[in-house]
Scaffold this motif. Sequence first.
Motif, PDB file in Angstrom:
ATOM      1  N   GLY A  30      -1.520  -8.169   3.070  1.00 52.75           N
ATOM      2  CA  GLY A  30      -2.429  -7.351   2.276  1.00 52.75           C
ATOM      3  C   GLY A  30      -2.577  -5.949   2.824  1.00 52.75           C
ATOM      4  O   GLY A  30      -3.197  -5.763   3.865  1.00 52.75           O
ATOM      5  N   LEU A  31      -1.997  -4.968   2.120  1.00 52.69           N
ATOM      6  CA  LEU A  31      -2.000  -3.591   2.610  1.00 52.69           C
ATOM      7  C   LEU A  31      -2.756  -2.680   1.645  1.00 52.69           C
ATOM      8  O   LEU A  31      -2.268  -1.636   1.234  1.00 52.69           O
ATOM      9  CB  LEU A  31      -0.565  -3.090   2.804  1.00 52.69           C
ATOM     10  CG  LEU A  31       0.278  -3.895   3.798  1.00 52.69           C
ATOM     11  CD1 LEU A  31       1.728  -3.413   3.794  1.00 52.69           C
ATOM     12  CD2 LEU A  31      -0.304  -3.796   5.193  1.00 52.69           C
TER      13      LEU A  31
ATOM     14  N   ASN B 214       2.997  -7.437   1.491  1.00 49.01           N
ATOM     15  CA  ASN B 214       2.044  -7.005   0.482  1.00 49.01           C
ATOM     16  C   ASN B 214       2.500  -7.516  -0.878  1.00 49.01           C
ATOM     17  O   ASN B 214       3.710  -7.628  -1.135  1.00 49.01           O
ATOM     18  CB  ASN B 214       1.930  -5.475   0.455  1.00 49.01           C
ATOM     19  CG  ASN B 214       0.686  -5.014  -0.305  1.00 49.01           C
ATOM     20  OD1 ASN B 214      -0.422  -5.456  -0.018  1.00 49.01           O
ATOM     21  ND2 ASN B 214       0.870  -4.139  -1.281  1.00 49.01           N
TER      22      ASN B 214
ATOM     23  N   VAL C 233       1.605   0.703  -1.848  1.00 46.99           N
ATOM     24  CA  VAL C 233       0.273   0.235  -1.506  1.00 46.99           C
ATOM     25  C   VAL C 233      -0.699   0.899  -2.464  1.00 46.99           C
ATOM     26  O   VAL C 233      -0.579   2.095  -2.728  1.00 46.99           O
ATOM     27  CB  VAL C 233      -0.070   0.609  -0.045  1.00 46.99           C
ATOM     28  CG1 VAL C 233      -1.498   0.226   0.278  1.00 46.99           C
ATOM     29  CG2 VAL C 233       0.902  -0.074   0.886  1.00 46.99           C
TER      30      VAL C 233
ATOM     31  N   CYS D 128       5.495   0.233   2.142  1.00 54.21           N
ATOM     32  CA  CYS D 128       5.737  -0.669   3.264  1.00 54.21           C
ATOM     33  C   CYS D 128       6.718  -0.024   4.232  1.00 54.21           C
ATOM     34  O   CYS D 128       6.651  -0.250   5.438  1.00 54.21           O
ATOM     35  CB  CYS D 128       6.305  -1.999   2.755  1.00 54.21           C
ATOM     36  SG  CYS D 128       5.056  -3.073   2.015  1.00 54.21           S
TER      37      CYS D 128
END
Length: 486
Positions: free
Chosen positions: A200-201, A223, A229, A236
């Motif tokens: 989870g980003l 993610n 994001v 990423c």
Amino acid sequence: MATVHLRIGDLVWGKLGRYPPWPGKVVSPPKDLKKPRGKKCHFVKFFGTEDHAWIKVEQLKPYHPHKEEMIKINKGKRFQQAVDAVEDFLKKKEKQGGKEQNSEGKGDSKGKKTPTKPLKILEEDDEDLSALKDPSEKDLTDSDPEPSSVERLGGLGTTGPVSGFKWESSDTRSTSIQAADSTAINGSITPTDKRIGFLGLGLMGSGIVSNLLKMGHVVTVWNRTVEKVPQDNQHCDLFIQEGARLGRTPAEVVSMCDITFSCVSDPKAARDLVLGPSGVLQGIRPGKCYVEMSTVDPETITELSQVISSRGGRFLEAPVAGSQQVSNEGMLVILAAGDRTVYEDCSSCFQAMGKTSFFLGEVGNAARMMLILNMVQGSFMATIAEGLTLAQATGQSQHTFLDILSQGQMASTFVDQKCQNILQGNFKPDYYLKHIQKDLRLAISMGDTANHPTPMAAAANEVYKRAKALDQSDNDMSAVYRAYIH
């Protein structure tokens, strides 16, 4: 309790026996002085008294992060003299360009031996520890109980609690609140050698991962949207460039790592991450650690804990209080509950991402506490927005209202930033409005379960629902202001 890593020369607050925390410096012990057996200790020289003592690691705290609160609660004359001695030491050190003057009797700057006097070494069970208290203060007697590990302890002569400061009780069986104070500010974190995973980003997760990497942790990330994001257009790839590794699925990340954190939007997302296709549960093996940082309800946390444990995994909940900015700064407040050994294993991670962490006991307690905190914050934000719009409706200057507010007892960085953003029409998300409304909804439900009234939260929730209907979900929580002007 998270470990504070200290080195020779570090300034600290040291607590000895039943006496108040005292400023000191970690120094090298004489060669002929043996270290006590048992728990890890540091040899500390106390300022103002020039006495020395072996102090257990859990009874030591970094000097600078706690200076203001300690000065507020300790008013003794000798204590103030000790603090003045610390400040004099720092001034001299600054003048010397950061180099310390040798004061341990090993020699001066010209290499000449300087005379030394025998060290007075205090011990925890000494009958006379009068050097560490002001003579005007009341003596502690044998009838005085040791401070409870549940309390935040004050110094001698104080009656109130020490906000934000906790000394570990000698009772190692205690499951009471423990605060682990971040040393990220002075860069003295020693990263764990365990492999870290992070799922989870988003607004919060991105800042957390960045700080984990900056402090030297080995991190594998995943993610739901690999390409980007949300909101800040980070990729990423950016984390990969900073040293992170990329996992293809949650199951793969868990399989590759010793401790895996997750930080997603709501209970459904948290469940899907664990129970869904290629989910966390498929990668859990005996001994693997899973840390749920999402703000969810206690029922969801209990369910996730049970399924992780059923596969031999170790579970900790650790929701965080803060915002995107606070996350980026590594100053989150972390509320943890569940497996205490996982909490301890996460020590360096929590120090990297937050300023303080608390251990709250059994699974579900952290979720409950976080929902209460966010309920209060969400209700407060709605009230501030209501005040701003009422000022405008009655012909009062909103800027003047904010100026007056900032000079009163409710003044805070939170109020100032949110109000300034409202007046500037800037609702870039620092904490999503839809997420604070979710937290209000969950808190109200928790109140229903406990048969406890939550009328203020219920009223605030209706205002946030109105703001969501006006397409403010993906704006900052301060966009609740717009519910009052439409």
